[in-house]
Design a protein around this motif. Sequence first.
Motif, PDB file in Angstrom:
ATOM      1  N   ILE A   7       0.775  -1.487   0.119  1.00  0.00           N
ATOM      2  CA  ILE A   7       0.254   0.071   0.318  1.00  0.00           C
ATOM      3  C   ILE A   7       0.391   0.546  -0.194  1.00  0.00           C
ATOM      4  O   ILE A   7       0.032   2.178  -0.674  1.00  0.00           O
ATOM      5  CB  ILE A   7      -1.325   0.227   1.291  1.00  0.00           C
ATOM      6  CG1 ILE A   7      -0.302  -0.080   2.390  1.00  0.00           C
ATOM      7  CG2 ILE A   7      -1.492  -1.116   0.996  1.00  0.00           C
ATOM      8  CD1 ILE A   7      -0.693   0.112   3.387  1.00  0.00           C
ATOM      9  N   LEU A   8       2.530   1.370   0.716  1.00  0.00           N
ATOM     10  CA  LEU A   8       3.001   2.451   0.268  1.00  0.00           C
ATOM     11  C   LEU A   8       3.067   2.996  -1.274  1.00  0.00           C
ATOM     12  O   LEU A   8       2.727   4.663  -1.311  1.00  0.00           O
ATOM     13  CB  LEU A   8       4.094   1.970   0.791  1.00  0.00           C
ATOM     14  CG  LEU A   8       5.146   2.833   1.416  1.00  0.00           C
ATOM     15  CD1 LEU A   8       4.576   3.836   2.352  1.00  0.00           C
ATOM     16  CD2 LEU A   8       7.226   2.219   1.271  1.00  0.00           C
ATOM     17  N   PRO A   9       2.961   2.562  -2.052  1.00  0.00           N
ATOM     18  CA  PRO A   9       3.425   3.494  -3.553  1.00  0.00           C
ATOM     19  C   PRO A   9       1.654   4.778  -3.701  1.00  0.00           C
ATOM     20  O   PRO A   9       2.220   5.425  -3.842  1.00  0.00           O
ATOM     21  CB  PRO A   9       3.006   1.640  -4.808  1.00  0.00           C
ATOM     22  CG  PRO A   9       3.573   0.954  -4.168  1.00  0.00           C
ATOM     23  CD  PRO A   9       3.410   0.934  -2.586  1.00  0.00           C
ATOM     24  N   SER A  10       1.018   3.897  -3.186  1.00  0.00           N
ATOM     25  CA  SER A  10      -0.231   4.566  -3.577  1.00  0.00           C
ATOM     26  C   SER A  10      -0.400   5.808  -2.254  1.00  0.00           C
ATOM     27  O   SER A  10      -0.529   7.360  -2.884  1.00  0.00           O
ATOM     28  CB  SER A  10      -1.741   3.660  -3.064  1.00  0.00           C
ATOM     29  OG  SER A  10      -1.886   3.072  -1.764  1.00  0.00           O
ATOM     30  N   ARG A 172      -7.023  10.807   1.565  1.00  0.00           N
ATOM     31  CA  ARG A 172      -8.205   9.451   1.297  1.00  0.00           C
ATOM     32  C   ARG A 172      -6.931   8.539   0.419  1.00  0.00           C
ATOM     33  O   ARG A 172      -7.853   7.331   0.615  1.00  0.00           O
ATOM     34  CB  ARG A 172      -8.826  10.671  -0.304  1.00  0.00           C
ATOM     35  CG  ARG A 172      -9.518  10.301  -1.597  1.00  0.00           C
ATOM     36  CD  ARG A 172      -9.823  10.413  -2.379  1.00  0.00           C
ATOM     37  NE  ARG A 172     -10.812   9.616  -3.111  1.00  0.00           N
ATOM     38  CZ  ARG A 172     -11.909  10.524  -3.274  1.00  0.00           C
ATOM     39  NH1 ARG A 172     -12.187  10.749  -2.420  1.00  0.00           N
ATOM     40  NH2 ARG A 172     -12.803   9.474  -4.051  1.00  0.00           N
ATOM     41  N   ALA A 173      -6.215   8.710   0.434  1.00  0.00           N
ATOM     42  CA  ALA A 173      -5.674   7.129   0.135  1.00  0.00           C
ATOM     43  C   ALA A 173      -5.407   6.003   1.161  1.00  0.00           C
ATOM     44  O   ALA A 173      -6.101   4.675   0.868  1.00  0.00           O
ATOM     45  CB  ALA A 173      -4.231   7.464  -0.121  1.00  0.00           C
ATOM     46  N   ASP A 181     -10.005  -2.565   2.659  1.00  0.00           N
ATOM     47  CA  ASP A 181      -8.974  -4.137   3.126  1.00  0.00           C
ATOM     48  C   ASP A 181      -9.239  -4.667   4.804  1.00  0.00           C
ATOM     49  O   ASP A 181      -8.351  -4.904   5.338  1.00  0.00           O
ATOM     50  CB  ASP A 181      -7.175  -3.923   3.411  1.00  0.00           C
ATOM     51  CG  ASP A 181      -6.348  -3.924   2.130  1.00  0.00           C
ATOM     52  OD1 ASP A 181      -7.396  -4.569   1.227  1.00  0.00           O
ATOM     53  OD2 ASP A 181      -6.483  -3.118   1.289  1.00  0.00           O
ATOM     54  N   VAL A 182     -10.519  -3.697   5.265  1.00  0.00           N
ATOM     55  CA  VAL A 182     -10.912  -3.275   7.097  1.00  0.00           C
ATOM     56  C   VAL A 182      -9.698  -4.067   7.438  1.00  0.00           C
ATOM     57  O   VAL A 182      -9.276  -4.716   8.495  1.00  0.00           O
ATOM     58  CB  VAL A 182     -11.368  -4.753   6.993  1.00  0.00           C
ATOM     59  CG1 VAL A 182     -12.515  -4.359   8.032  1.00  0.00           C
ATOM     60  CG2 VAL A 182     -12.953  -4.924   5.523  1.00  0.00           C
ATOM     61  N   PRO A 186      -3.066   1.310   7.304  1.00  0.00           N
ATOM     62  CA  PRO A 186      -3.064   2.790   6.136  1.00  0.00           C
ATOM     63  C   PRO A 186      -2.739   4.088   6.876  1.00  0.00           C
ATOM     64  O   PRO A 186      -2.026   4.629   7.213  1.00  0.00           O
ATOM     65  CB  PRO A 186      -3.946   2.715   5.150  1.00  0.00           C
ATOM     66  CG  PRO A 186      -4.575   1.013   5.302  1.00  0.00           C
ATOM     67  CD  PRO A 186      -4.404   0.310   6.736  1.00  0.00           C
ATOM     68  N   LEU A 187      -3.571   3.715   8.118  1.00  0.00           N
ATOM     69  CA  LEU A 187      -4.618   4.912   8.629  1.00  0.00           C
ATOM     70  C   LEU A 187      -3.374   5.589  10.121  1.00  0.00           C
ATOM     71  O   LEU A 187      -2.775   6.539  10.221  1.00  0.00           O
ATOM     72  CB  LEU A 187      -5.621   5.168   9.315  1.00  0.00           C
ATOM     73  CG  LEU A 187      -6.557   5.293   9.282  1.00  0.00           C
ATOM     74  CD1 LEU A 187      -8.356   5.664   9.076  1.00  0.00           C
ATOM     75  CD2 LEU A 187      -6.767   5.968   7.617  1.00  0.00           C
ATOM     76  N   VAL A 188      -2.824   4.422  10.706  1.00  0.00           N
ATOM     77  CA  VAL A 188      -1.412   4.504  10.857  1.00  0.00           C
ATOM     78  C   VAL A 188       0.146   5.095   9.974  1.00  0.00           C
ATOM     79  O   VAL A 188       0.198   5.215  10.767  1.00  0.00           O
ATOM     80  CB  VAL A 188      -1.017   3.532  11.828  1.00  0.00           C
ATOM     81  CG1 VAL A 188       0.550   3.273  12.549  1.00  0.00           C
ATOM     82  CG2 VAL A 188      -2.232   3.035  12.985  1.00  0.00           C
TER      83      VAL A 188
END
Length: 216
Positions: A7-10, A172-173, A181-182, A186-188
Amino acid sequence: MHYILQILPSLLGGAKLTLEIFFWTLVGSLPLGLIVGLGLTSHFKPLKAILHFYVWLMRGTPLLLQLIFVFYGLPLIGNGIFTLQRYDAALFAFILNYTAYFAEIFRGGLQSIPKGQYESAKVLRLSYWQTIRKIVTPQVVKIVLPSIGNEVINLIKDSSLVYVIGLGDLLRAGNVATSRDVTLIPLVLVGIIYLLLTAVLTFVLRKFERHYSYWK
């Protein structure tokens, strides 16, 4: 770690858009803020009244509301003449908003300069703009730098508001990945990236403050 690398690229792509909005907002709003600040200290009352109303309007309404109005509201005026693309609408709203805040900061800095500075410039036969550029502005920069720094830090965080008009910024990403992915990972990561950005900005601003600290 494998998921983070996925997910890092997004997230970095969203951070790129966040930094673009941050950079161009500063490029537009800082010089405009100085100009509006000069107008707020002028002796031309109609101009001062217009600028005071503008500053009151921008500071008195939420930036989120201004973004919504610029993107969704302006096209309703004049049968779509004022329609802006999402990115342009975001920049327009951000520059208008932060120009008002910077203008008030510069106004306070300009009014703190003793009148004797202007009188001395007249004795030296400097024009008004020469006085502003060579005598007043260097002193004002030192005075307002801490307040400007606070607004710069706020700007990097306020840029997350562009999600409301559908721009793919950093937040947003992160939200998209979290919903898909529930997981809160990502938010962290979004929070960590924001912390890193503000840490870098704080370091740079401290450097500027130390650079101007010899003017006391």
